[in-house]
Write a protein that holds these residues in place. Structure first.
Motif, mmCIF file in Angstrom:
data_model
loop_
_atom_site.group_PDB
_atom_site.id
_atom_site.type_symbol
_atom_site.label_atom_id
_atom_site.label_comp_id
_atom_site.label_asym_id
_atom_site.label_seq_id
_atom_site.Cartn_x
_atom_site.Cartn_y
_atom_site.Cartn_z
ATOM 1 N N LEU A 418 -16.781 25.218 -1.887
ATOM 2 C CA LEU A 418 -16.681 26.106 -3.560
ATOM 3 C C LEU A 418 -16.639 27.562 -2.992
ATOM 4 O O LEU A 418 -15.978 28.121 -4.274
ATOM 5 C CB LEU A 418 -18.280 25.484 -4.187
ATOM 6 C CG LEU A 418 -18.204 24.612 -4.952
ATOM 7 C CD1 LEU A 418 -19.575 24.515 -5.665
ATOM 8 C CD2 LEU A 418 -17.312 24.523 -5.949
ATOM 9 N N ASP A 419 -17.160 27.661 -1.917
ATOM 10 C CA ASP A 419 -16.778 29.385 -1.520
ATOM 11 C C ASP A 419 -14.684 29.251 -1.194
ATOM 12 O O ASP A 419 -14.590 31.104 -1.627
ATOM 13 C CB ASP A 419 -17.237 29.654 0.032
ATOM 14 C CG ASP A 419 -18.519 29.598 -0.269
ATOM 15 O OD1 ASP A 419 -18.861 29.780 -0.999
ATOM 16 O OD2 ASP A 419 -19.172 29.455 1.250
ATOM 17 N N LYS A 420 -14.529 28.117 -1.532
ATOM 18 C CA LYS A 420 -13.014 28.826 -1.467
ATOM 19 C C LYS A 420 -12.321 28.684 -2.239
ATOM 20 O O LYS A 420 -11.062 28.915 -2.442
ATOM 21 C CB LYS A 420 -12.088 27.381 -0.161
ATOM 22 C CG LYS A 420 -12.386 26.840 0.949
ATOM 23 C CD LYS A 420 -11.951 28.139 1.620
ATOM 24 C CE LYS A 420 -13.017 28.376 3.176
ATOM 25 N NZ LYS A 420 -12.214 29.288 4.132
ATOM 26 N N PHE A 421 -12.730 28.432 -3.862
ATOM 27 C CA PHE A 421 -12.908 28.267 -4.890
ATOM 28 C C PHE A 421 -12.775 29.523 -5.784
ATOM 29 O O PHE A 421 -13.715 30.401 -5.391
ATOM 30 C CB PHE A 421 -13.227 27.539 -5.504
ATOM 31 C CG PHE A 421 -13.129 25.772 -5.210
ATOM 32 C CD1 PHE A 421 -11.126 25.813 -5.869
ATOM 33 C CD2 PHE A 421 -12.951 24.959 -4.316
ATOM 34 C CE1 PHE A 421 -10.631 23.525 -5.732
ATOM 35 C CE2 PHE A 421 -12.400 23.673 -3.781
ATOM 36 C CZ PHE A 421 -11.459 23.454 -4.326
ATOM 37 N N PRO A 422 -12.125 29.722 -7.273
ATOM 38 C CA PRO A 422 -13.013 31.399 -8.135
ATOM 39 C C PRO A 422 -13.629 31.106 -8.432
ATOM 40 O O PRO A 422 -14.301 30.522 -8.352
ATOM 41 C CB PRO A 422 -11.336 31.307 -8.546
ATOM 42 C CG PRO A 422 -10.412 30.236 -8.692
ATOM 43 C CD PRO A 422 -11.145 29.330 -7.163
ATOM 44 N N ASP A 423 -14.745 32.013 -8.872
ATOM 45 C CA ASP A 423 -16.190 31.562 -9.217
ATOM 46 C C ASP A 423 -16.110 30.845 -10.716
ATOM 47 O O ASP A 423 -16.626 30.308 -10.805
ATOM 48 C CB ASP A 423 -16.556 33.135 -9.465
ATOM 49 C CG ASP A 423 -16.877 34.392 -8.767
ATOM 50 O OD1 ASP A 423 -17.230 33.557 -7.580
ATOM 51 O OD2 ASP A 423 -17.464 35.550 -8.464
ATOM 52 N N ASP A 582 -0.051 32.446 -9.585
ATOM 53 C CA ASP A 582 -1.276 33.165 -9.569
ATOM 54 C C ASP A 582 -1.542 32.733 -11.195
ATOM 55 O O ASP A 582 -1.457 33.073 -12.310
ATOM 56 C CB ASP A 582 -0.385 34.210 -10.379
ATOM 57 C CG ASP A 582 -0.777 35.406 -10.749
ATOM 58 O OD1 ASP A 582 -2.032 36.407 -11.158
ATOM 59 O OD2 ASP A 582 -0.302 36.568 -11.725
ATOM 60 N N VAL A 583 -1.857 31.489 -11.657
ATOM 61 C CA VAL A 583 -2.879 30.916 -11.807
ATOM 62 C C VAL A 583 -4.572 29.953 -12.226
ATOM 63 O O VAL A 583 -4.447 29.964 -10.424
ATOM 64 C CB VAL A 583 -2.136 30.033 -12.557
ATOM 65 C CG1 VAL A 583 -0.452 30.032 -13.516
ATOM 66 C CG2 VAL A 583 -1.859 28.178 -11.229
ATOM 67 N N ILE A 584 -4.913 29.690 -12.775
ATOM 68 C CA ILE A 584 -6.734 29.532 -12.008
ATOM 69 C C ILE A 584 -6.541 27.868 -12.569
ATOM 70 O O ILE A 584 -6.461 27.837 -14.145
ATOM 71 C CB ILE A 584 -7.299 29.909 -12.055
ATOM 72 C CG1 ILE A 584 -7.420 31.277 -11.610
ATOM 73 C CG2 ILE A 584 -9.169 29.574 -11.943
ATOM 74 C CD1 ILE A 584 -9.104 32.481 -11.393
ATOM 75 N N VAL A 604 -13.393 19.171 -8.629
ATOM 76 C CA VAL A 604 -14.212 20.738 -8.683
ATOM 77 C C VAL A 604 -13.883 21.055 -10.340
ATOM 78 O O VAL A 604 -12.020 21.367 -10.242
ATOM 79 C CB VAL A 604 -13.124 22.037 -7.889
ATOM 80 C CG1 VAL A 604 -14.259 23.280 -8.379
ATOM 81 C CG2 VAL A 604 -13.273 20.968 -6.122
ATOM 82 N N THR A 605 -14.437 21.838 -10.904
ATOM 83 C CA THR A 605 -14.453 21.985 -12.135
ATOM 84 C C THR A 605 -15.510 23.154 -12.508
ATOM 85 O O THR A 605 -15.718 23.291 -11.878
ATOM 86 C CB THR A 605 -14.346 20.578 -13.220
ATOM 87 O OG1 THR A 605 -13.694 21.142 -14.182
ATOM 88 C CG2 THR A 605 -15.973 20.107 -12.946
ATOM 89 N N THR A 606 -15.218 24.068 -13.972
ATOM 90 C CA THR A 606 -15.913 24.586 -14.085
ATOM 91 C C THR A 606 -16.982 23.973 -15.098
ATOM 92 O O THR A 606 -16.867 22.405 -15.184
ATOM 93 C CB THR A 606 -15.441 24.733 -15.659
ATOM 94 O OG1 THR A 606 -15.079 24.604 -16.247
ATOM 95 C CG2 THR A 606 -13.816 25.564 -15.237
#
Ligand code: PMP
Length: 747
Positions: A418-423, A582-584, A604-606
């Motif tokens: 998860l460190d590899k992903f945006p918050d 440039d998207v998440i 991986v999700t929110t």
């Protein structure tokens, strides 16, 4: 010093030298002494050797002919004695001087190599039953059987590809040699028959000096060590090795078991040598000599790994007149496969390849060939990467269980990932394949939105489950497919390479809005796409496309799923493919490279989507997130970081693309070169063609021992997605062979 030596020689040996000169030595100080027209070598031991050990070596030398150094006794009959230099005590020995030219000063030919083999064979035969408690009790790191004593030194190797190579051979030593070590004959061996210890006269080996590395080791190590050094300047490594092995065998017959491990014992000597020289270089950073002197050993190892070990063994056996080894046969295997497997499991190539072993970016066939792997992206950090193998072995020997229990590996790995992903992407679900990840991602999108319809890309592929096929235009709209399902809505590709034109932004928007409005008739749940479409033929989405698509999908209440199964983990030069746009995304699907071949996938999700998914129905995967998988996944992430593989994908990928573009400028058959990093596609087209030429090119590359594949409509695109450790040298080989194939076509 000279005065001291002169008086020492006179008092102890009664020798009055006419000349004394210092000789080069690795650890000890040696002097060449001339007296009464006779030459001697005075050895002063500065190392750790004990008196008993030096005596024991002397006793060994007594067993041998005068082709080996013999000690001269002092006036009182001592062969080893002490000498005081600057208040310190050393041992000294006066030895006979052997005439000849060092093998290292010559270009060796077949005759010299033959004579080296018989020389060592005779020496070993002579010592075969000799026993020496002192030598047998000795344990030192240059004894090839103790190669693993040097393994920790790999940490001094800064070049990633070199370190990986050394680690690979340590792994093979543990796998191929160590379990069988008790079946190998042991004997007292000189253990260092290198080119600067071997003397040649009149085209034949006539002497061997320096018994400092003597050990009670596997007998075959004598040969392994000699072969390693003798091959430095050779073109055809196996042929030259056989010239030594053959004549050794004539003097002292080798055993089949010994030949089975010889390839790896030769390699491990090279590895021990480079590990020690690199360590020395780290202690003496200004000593250029060390770096220069280790160059041939590295070059040897880089070449040796491209030699198929089965081929080497077969050739070694031929040199010793052993009958051909029975290896499994491709036709038999195919027959058996057809009995038990369906033809829907397709095979690559008209005549399938039978692999039995692989090493980093190389794959070895059972019949002795080595292929350069420019295709298998799943082996992300390289086939049998030693750190991945270690991770599997260690965790499999410790515990394997499932996510219903608490264990450290799971949370460690999940956090690292998860460190590899945006918050905002902060929840992970582990599964066992890309398809299982797609399946779970679709469920999440649908549960979260409480709607069904999915927007999918033309020629997209996302998995082999029913739900996966339903969102894969690549499957449902082609042979065997049932057409677009009711809840899937296909968006035309914005970049239509195949029709040789690209849509503009207004046309994308129109297509997107049309598909969205169709989907909305049953309720839009989401949009699934790869940022570069692999199965479509490595087709990148144009700049701004995903940004627009994500905006429109979100406005319509859908979620955005990025399929990173093929391109994730740094392949395209960014850690995730969507980062080029440039998207998440809201949901990400992971697989293939994640476990370097071990079946791991993930979603991986929110937190919001994960909360919606937690609707009372348990999500459980028997294998997803098990400790072994987590250990492997963690090792892959660490290797990508430690070996700077994303940077390698950029550097080698740019070089590769540039070289392909150069070919394109030269050859009209190359229609397009596309992709990012080490995810490249080359589209071939001939004028007026009815059938794609690309599958033929793939076959021709195979004939030249390079693995690729074809994909995209009409199979026109050659897919290039090698392990991320691919080097510029590998690219040069690929380009030269492709050039050869294509130039032949154009002529
Ligand atoms: N998504 C993409 C983009 C893929 O390429 C694949 C496999 N080719 C999958 C999903 C499915 O992965 P798996 O084969 O691990 O089920």
């Amino acid at each position: 010093m000279d005065k001291l030596i002169v008086s020492f020689l006179e008092t102890q040996y009664g020798i009055i030298p006419s000349k004394i000169s210092k000789m080069e030595g690795y650890e000890n100080v040696n002097f060449r002494v001339t007296a009464n027209e006779k030459k001697y070598v005075l050895k002063i031991y500065k190392g750790e050797e004990s008196f008993e050990f030096l005596k024991a070596v002397d006793d060994v030398l007594d067993q041998l002919t005068d082709q080996f150094p013999k000690s001269i006794p002092t006036k009182t009959g001592k062969k080893v004695l002490s000498i005081q230099i600057e208040g310190k005590e050393y041992y000294a020995q006066l030895l006979t001087y052997l005439e000849g030219t060092f093998m290292g000063d010559l270009t060796t030919d077949e005759t010299i190599l033959n004579s080296l083999g018989s020389f060592l064979g005779k020496m070993n035969a002579n010592l075969l039953s000799y026993r020496s408690p002192h030598i047998e009790a000795r344990n030192h790191n240059w004894d090839n059987q103790n190669a693993l004593m040097n393994e920790h030194l790999t940490s001094h190797i800064k070049d990633h590809s070199k370190r990986r190579l050394a680690e690979y051979f340590y792994l093979q030593f543990k796998e191929v040699v160590v379990p069988f070590q008790y079946q190998l004959r042991k004997a007292i061996i000189q253990g260092d028959a290198n080119e600067w210890n071997t003397l040649v006269q009149n085209g034949e080996v006539t002497g061997l000096i320096d018994f400092g590395d003597i050990s009670y080791s596997y007998l075959i190590n004598e040969l392994a060590i000699a072969v390693f050094y003798a091959l430095f300047d050779k073109e055809n490594l196996v042929e030259s090795a056989c010239q030594i092995i053959k004549t050794y065998h004539q003097e002292l017959p080798l055993e089949e078991k010994e030949l089975e491990v010889l390839y790896y014992l030769i390699a491990i000597r090279g590895v021990v040598s480079v590990c020690n020289s690199t360590h020395q270089a780290s202690l003496q950073p200004d000593n250029q000599y060390i770096t220069v002197s280790q160059k041939p050993a590295w070059e040897f190892l880089e070449k040796w790994i491209t030699i198929n070990p089965f081929f080497a063994e077969d050739e070694f056996r031929k040199a010793c007149n052993f009958k051909e080894k029975n290896r499994s046969n491709v036709n038999e295997l195919l027959q058996n496969r057809n009995k038990v497997m369906s033809k829907s499991l397709s095979l690559s190539y008209k005549s399938p390849i039978h692999f039995e072993k692989a090493a980093l970016q190389y794959m070895y066939t059972a019949d002795g060939n080595t292929y350069l792997d420019a295709y298998n992206n799943i082996k992300h950090v390289g086939h049998c990467h030693p750190k991945v193998v270690k991770a599997i072995q260690k965790q499999a020997a410790t515990m394997n269980t499932n996510t219903r229990y608490v264990f450290e590996n799971l949370t460690n790995y999940a956090s690292l990932l998860l460190d590899k992903f945006p918050d905002k992407l902060n929840k992970v679900f582990f599964v066992n394949s890309g398809s299982a990840a797609t399946d779970a991602a679709l469920r999440m999108a649908r549960v979260h939105t409480n709607r069904k319809a999915m927007l999918v890309m033309e020629e997209g592929y996302h998995g082999n489950t029913s739900a996966g096929i339903d969102v894969s235009h690549y499957k449902f709209s082609h042979q065997g497919g049932e057409g677009e399902p009711n809840d899937s809505f296909t968006i035309p590709l914005p970049t239509t390479h195949l029709q040789n034109n690209s849509l503009n932004q207004t046309q994308w928007k129109t297509n997107l809005l049309l598909s969205i409005s169709n989907a909305k008739t049953i309720g839009l749940a989401g949009f699934i796409a790869e940022p570069i479409l692999g199965c479509a033929g490595q087709v990148p989405l144009p700049n701004g496309y995903l940004k627009l698509a994500y905006e429109l999908v979100r406005e319509a209440g859908g979620v955005c799923i990025a399929d990173e199964v093929q391109i994730g983990f740094g392949r395209t030069g960014k850690f995730w493919g969507w980062e080029h746009h440039d998207v998440i995304p809201d949901i990400v699907i992971l697989g293939k490279p994640m476990g370097n071949g071990h079946p791991i996938g993930a979603v991986v999700t929110t937190s919001e989507i994960a909360n919606s998914f937690d609707n009372g129905m348990e999500f459980f995967s028997s294998f997803g997130g098990n400790p072994v998988s987590c250990a492997i996944g963690k090792s892959v992430l660490e290797i990508i970081q430690d070996e700077d593989l994303v940077q390698n994908a950029i550097k080698v990928g740019e070089y590769f693309k540039h070289k392909l573009e150069e070919l394109k400028d030269k050859l009209s058959i190359i229609h397009d070169v596309r992709g990012e990093g080490l995810f490249l596609g080359v589209e071939f087209r001939r004028s007026n063609e009815t059938e794609s030429i690309t599958p033929w090119i793939k076959e021709e590359l195979k004939k030249r021992f390079i693995l690729t594949s074809t994909d995209g409509p009409g199979n026109r695109t050659l897919k290039i997605k090698p392990p991320m450790i691919f080097s510029k040298k590998n690219v040069d080989e690929f380009i030269s062979k492709l050039n050869e194939i294509l130039s032949g076509l154009e002529n």
